[in-house]
Design a protein around this motif. Structure first.
Motif, PDB file in Angstrom:
ATOM      1  N   LYS A   1     -10.795  -7.140  -2.425  1.00 10.56           N
ATOM      2  CA  LYS A   1      -9.620  -7.738  -3.070  1.00 10.56           C
ATOM      3  C   LYS A   1      -8.581  -6.661  -3.325  1.00 10.56           C
ATOM      4  O   LYS A   1      -8.908  -5.533  -3.673  1.00 10.56           O
ATOM      5  CB  LYS A   1     -10.024  -8.406  -4.385  1.00 10.56           C
ATOM      6  CG  LYS A   1     -10.824  -9.676  -4.196  1.00 10.56           C
ATOM      7  CD  LYS A   1     -11.092 -10.346  -5.537  1.00 10.56           C
ATOM      8  CE  LYS A   1     -11.854 -11.655  -5.348  1.00 10.56           C
ATOM      9  NZ  LYS A   1     -12.136 -12.304  -6.655  1.00 10.56           N
ATOM     10  N   THR A   2      -7.319  -7.056  -3.157  1.00 12.62           N
ATOM     11  CA  THR A   2      -6.231  -6.094  -3.252  1.00 12.62           C
ATOM     12  C   THR A   2      -5.142  -6.586  -4.192  1.00 12.62           C
ATOM     13  O   THR A   2      -5.016  -7.771  -4.478  1.00 12.62           O
ATOM     14  CB  THR A   2      -5.610  -5.843  -1.872  1.00 12.62           C
ATOM     15  OG1 THR A   2      -5.078  -7.075  -1.369  1.00 12.62           O
ATOM     16  CG2 THR A   2      -6.626  -5.294  -0.890  1.00 12.62           C
ATOM     17  N   VAL A   3      -4.351  -5.641  -4.643  1.00 12.38           N
ATOM     18  CA  VAL A   3      -3.171  -5.954  -5.446  1.00 12.38           C
ATOM     19  C   VAL A   3      -2.096  -4.941  -5.074  1.00 12.38           C
ATOM     20  O   VAL A   3      -2.405  -3.791  -4.729  1.00 12.38           O
ATOM     21  CB  VAL A   3      -3.501  -5.908  -6.958  1.00 12.38           C
ATOM     22  CG1 VAL A   3      -3.880  -4.500  -7.404  1.00 12.38           C
ATOM     23  CG2 VAL A   3      -2.361  -6.465  -7.784  1.00 12.38           C
ATOM     24  N   TYR A   4      -0.838  -5.386  -5.113  1.00  9.08           N
ATOM     25  CA  TYR A   4       0.283  -4.537  -4.729  1.00  9.08           C
ATOM     26  C   TYR A   4       1.362  -4.586  -5.801  1.00  9.08           C
ATOM     27  O   TYR A   4       1.605  -5.627  -6.417  1.00  9.08           O
ATOM     28  CB  TYR A   4       0.891  -5.008  -3.410  1.00  9.08           C
ATOM     29  CG  TYR A   4      -0.022  -4.871  -2.213  1.00  9.08           C
ATOM     30  CD1 TYR A   4      -0.887  -5.902  -1.857  1.00  9.08           C
ATOM     31  CD2 TYR A   4      -0.013  -3.717  -1.438  1.00  9.08           C
ATOM     32  CE1 TYR A   4      -1.728  -5.780  -0.771  1.00  9.08           C
ATOM     33  CE2 TYR A   4      -0.845  -3.586  -0.334  1.00  9.08           C
ATOM     34  CZ  TYR A   4      -1.699  -4.614  -0.008  1.00  9.08           C
ATOM     35  OH  TYR A   4      -2.528  -4.488   1.073  1.00  9.08           O
ATOM     36  N   SER A   5       2.053  -3.480  -5.948  1.00 12.29           N
ATOM     37  CA  SER A   5       3.236  -3.490  -6.771  1.00 12.29           C
ATOM     38  C   SER A   5       4.336  -4.212  -6.007  1.00 12.29           C
ATOM     39  O   SER A   5       4.252  -4.393  -4.789  1.00 12.29           O
ATOM     40  CB  SER A   5       3.670  -2.064  -7.091  1.00 12.29           C
ATOM     41  OG  SER A   5       4.003  -1.403  -5.894  1.00 12.29           O
ATOM     42  N   SER A   6       5.383  -4.587  -6.703  1.00 16.11           N
ATOM     43  CA  SER A   6       6.432  -5.380  -6.066  1.00 16.11           C
ATOM     44  C   SER A   6       7.110  -4.617  -4.936  1.00 16.11           C
ATOM     45  O   SER A   6       7.448  -5.192  -3.898  1.00 16.11           O
ATOM     46  CB  SER A   6       7.467  -5.810  -7.104  1.00 16.11           C
ATOM     47  OG  SER A   6       8.007  -4.678  -7.761  1.00 16.11           O
ATOM     48  N   PHE A   7       7.292  -3.296  -5.111  1.00 14.12           N
ATOM     49  CA  PHE A   7       7.996  -2.547  -4.073  1.00 14.12           C
ATOM     50  C   PHE A   7       7.130  -2.325  -2.841  1.00 14.12           C
ATOM     51  O   PHE A   7       7.632  -2.010  -1.759  1.00 14.12           O
ATOM     52  CB  PHE A   7       8.496  -1.201  -4.603  1.00 14.12           C
ATOM     53  CG  PHE A   7       7.414  -0.245  -5.017  1.00 14.12           C
ATOM     54  CD1 PHE A   7       7.069  -0.103  -6.353  1.00 14.12           C
ATOM     55  CD2 PHE A   7       6.732   0.517  -4.072  1.00 14.12           C
ATOM     56  CE1 PHE A   7       6.071   0.779  -6.743  1.00 14.12           C
ATOM     57  CE2 PHE A   7       5.735   1.392  -4.456  1.00 14.12           C
ATOM     58  CZ  PHE A   7       5.402   1.517  -5.788  1.00 14.12           C
ATOM     59  N   ALA A   8       5.827  -2.479  -2.977  1.00 15.26           N
ATOM     60  CA  ALA A   8       4.914  -2.239  -1.862  1.00 15.26           C
ATOM     61  C   ALA A   8       4.636  -3.503  -1.045  1.00 15.26           C
ATOM     62  O   ALA A   8       4.263  -3.408   0.130  1.00 15.26           O
ATOM     63  CB  ALA A   8       3.605  -1.662  -2.377  1.00 15.26           C
ATOM     64  N   LYS A   9       4.804  -4.646  -1.649  1.00 13.91           N
ATOM     65  CA  LYS A   9       4.492  -5.897  -0.953  1.00 13.91           C
ATOM     66  C   LYS A   9       5.336  -6.056   0.300  1.00 13.91           C
ATOM     67  O   LYS A   9       6.549  -5.859   0.275  1.00 13.91           O
ATOM     68  CB  LYS A   9       4.741  -7.086  -1.885  1.00 13.91           C
ATOM     69  CG  LYS A   9       3.687  -7.257  -2.963  1.00 13.91           C
ATOM     70  CD  LYS A   9       4.000  -8.454  -3.852  1.00 13.91           C
ATOM     71  CE  LYS A   9       2.962  -8.593  -4.954  1.00 13.91           C
ATOM     72  NZ  LYS A   9       3.286  -9.710  -5.880  1.00 13.91           N
ATOM     73  N   GLY A  10       4.665  -6.369   1.387  1.00 15.00           N
ATOM     74  CA  GLY A  10       5.351  -6.590   2.644  1.00 15.00           C
ATOM     75  C   GLY A  10       5.606  -5.339   3.453  1.00 15.00           C
ATOM     76  O   GLY A  10       5.928  -5.423   4.641  1.00 15.00           O
ATOM     77  N   ARG A  11       5.463  -4.160   2.831  1.00 17.63           N
ATOM     78  CA  ARG A  11       5.679  -2.909   3.560  1.00 17.63           C
ATOM     79  C   ARG A  11       4.411  -2.060   3.635  1.00 17.63           C
ATOM     80  O   ARG A  11       4.201  -1.348   4.614  1.00 17.63           O
ATOM     81  CB  ARG A  11       6.791  -2.096   2.909  1.00 17.63           C
ATOM     82  CG  ARG A  11       8.147  -2.748   2.912  1.00 17.63           C
ATOM     83  CD  ARG A  11       9.238  -1.746   2.512  1.00 17.63           C
ATOM     84  NE  ARG A  11       9.047  -1.221   1.161  1.00 17.63           N
ATOM     85  CZ  ARG A  11       9.068   0.078   0.855  1.00 17.63           C
ATOM     86  NH1 ARG A  11       9.262   0.987   1.811  1.00 17.63           N
ATOM     87  NH2 ARG A  11       8.904   0.478  -0.390  1.00 17.63           N
ATOM     88  N   PHE A  12       3.595  -2.114   2.597  1.00 15.19           N
ATOM     89  CA  PHE A  12       2.391  -1.284   2.518  1.00 15.19           C
ATOM     90  C   PHE A  12       1.151  -2.172   2.617  1.00 15.19           C
ATOM     91  O   PHE A  12       1.147  -3.316   2.131  1.00 15.19           O
ATOM     92  CB  PHE A  12       2.344  -0.528   1.189  1.00 15.19           C
ATOM     93  CG  PHE A  12       3.453   0.466   0.982  1.00 15.19           C
ATOM     94  CD1 PHE A  12       4.437   0.690   1.933  1.00 15.19           C
ATOM     95  CD2 PHE A  12       3.508   1.203  -0.193  1.00 15.19           C
ATOM     96  CE1 PHE A  12       5.452   1.610   1.726  1.00 15.19           C
ATOM     97  CE2 PHE A  12       4.516   2.131  -0.427  1.00 15.19           C
ATOM     98  CZ  PHE A  12       5.492   2.325   0.538  1.00 15.19           C
ATOM     99  N   THR A  13       0.108  -1.625   3.214  1.00 12.94           N
ATOM    100  CA  THR A  13      -1.164  -2.337   3.299  1.00 12.94           C
ATOM    101  C   THR A  13      -2.287  -1.386   2.914  1.00 12.94           C
ATOM    102  O   THR A  13      -2.398  -0.299   3.492  1.00 12.94           O
ATOM    103  CB  THR A  13      -1.423  -2.869   4.711  1.00 12.94           C
ATOM    104  OG1 THR A  13      -0.345  -3.733   5.111  1.00 12.94           O
ATOM    105  CG2 THR A  13      -2.724  -3.650   4.756  1.00 12.94           C
ATOM    106  N   ILE A  14      -3.099  -1.806   1.962  1.00 13.99           N
ATOM    107  CA  ILE A  14      -4.268  -1.025   1.573  1.00 13.99           C
ATOM    108  C   ILE A  14      -5.498  -1.629   2.248  1.00 13.99           C
ATOM    109  O   ILE A  14      -5.614  -2.854   2.377  1.00 13.99           O
ATOM    110  CB  ILE A  14      -4.433  -0.992   0.036  1.00 13.99           C
ATOM    111  CG1 ILE A  14      -5.476   0.043  -0.384  1.00 13.99           C
ATOM    112  CG2 ILE A  14      -4.771  -2.371  -0.518  1.00 13.99           C
ATOM    113  CD1 ILE A  14      -5.508   0.298  -1.894  1.00 13.99           C
ATOM    114  N   SER A  15      -6.380  -0.761   2.695  1.00 10.08           N
ATOM    115  CA  SER A  15      -7.604  -1.230   3.341  1.00 10.08           C
ATOM    116  C   SER A  15      -8.707  -0.216   3.102  1.00 10.08           C
ATOM    117  O   SER A  15      -8.445   0.905   2.658  1.00 10.08           O
ATOM    118  CB  SER A  15      -7.385  -1.442   4.842  1.00 10.08           C
ATOM    119  OG  SER A  15      -7.038  -0.228   5.468  1.00 10.08           O
ATOM    120  N   ARG A  16      -9.950  -0.621   3.403  1.00  4.68           N
ATOM    121  CA  ARG A  16     -11.041   0.306   3.213  1.00  4.68           C
ATOM    122  C   ARG A  16     -12.031   0.197   4.353  1.00  4.68           C
ATOM    123  O   ARG A  16     -12.202  -0.854   4.963  1.00  4.68           O
ATOM    124  CB  ARG A  16     -11.723   0.115   1.843  1.00  4.68           C
ATOM    125  CG  ARG A  16     -12.927  -0.836   1.789  1.00  4.68           C
ATOM    126  CD  ARG A  16     -12.526  -2.263   1.741  1.00  4.68           C
ATOM    127  NE  ARG A  16     -13.652  -3.109   1.335  1.00  4.68           N
ATOM    128  CZ  ARG A  16     -13.907  -4.298   1.863  1.00  4.68           C
ATOM    129  NH1 ARG A  16     -13.163  -4.773   2.840  1.00  4.68           N
ATOM    130  NH2 ARG A  16     -14.915  -5.029   1.413  1.00  4.68           N
TER     131      ARG A  16
END
Length: 127
Positions: free
Chosen positions: A57-72
């Motif tokens: 499960k992931t969560v993003y800050s508003s400035f990161a949504k749509g530009r950054f992707t977290i994965s493991r």
């Protein structure tokens, strides 16, 4: 003992991409959360994105949504932060941090919820 080591920072032009890596070792908790934070000169450290290692499960800050992707990649113990369309304001030192105390990802954006920190990797965005 948990250790976190970031890599992948560097210089990129506006609109470019970078992938940051956070190599983890010593994590034994099934409820471990890895968060990416950043700190620009003269500014407070702010949360970028977080991920629960077991569930993904992931969560993003508003400035990161749509530009950054977290994965493991649990097999290698590495967490990634893929960043696209980088802007001048993304210039900062990026840190990964780990916590076994976070239950809800609503709390994942607060630095004081994390117990383990890497040394940081610098991202320079400049034309």
């Amino acid at each position: 003992q948990v250790q976190l080591v970031e890599s992948g920072g560097g210089l990129v032009q506006p609109g470019g991409s970078l992938r940051l890596s956070c190599a983890t070792s010593g994590v034994t908790s099934e409820n471990y959360v890895i968060g990416w934070f950043r700190q620009a000169p003269g500014k407070e450290r702010e949360g970028v994105s977080s991920i629960k290692l077991r569930e993904g499960k992931t969560v993003y800050s508003s400035f990161a949504k749509g530009r950054f992707t977290i994965s493991r990649d649990n097999a290698s113990g590495t967490v990634y932060l893929q960043m696209h369309n980088l802007k001048l304001e993304d210039k900062a030192v990026y840190f990964c941090a780990g916590s076994e105390r976070i239950i809800l990802l609503l709390a994942a954006g607060f630095p004081n919820e994390y117990d383990h920190w890497g040394q940081g990797t610098e991202v320079f965005v400049s034309s």
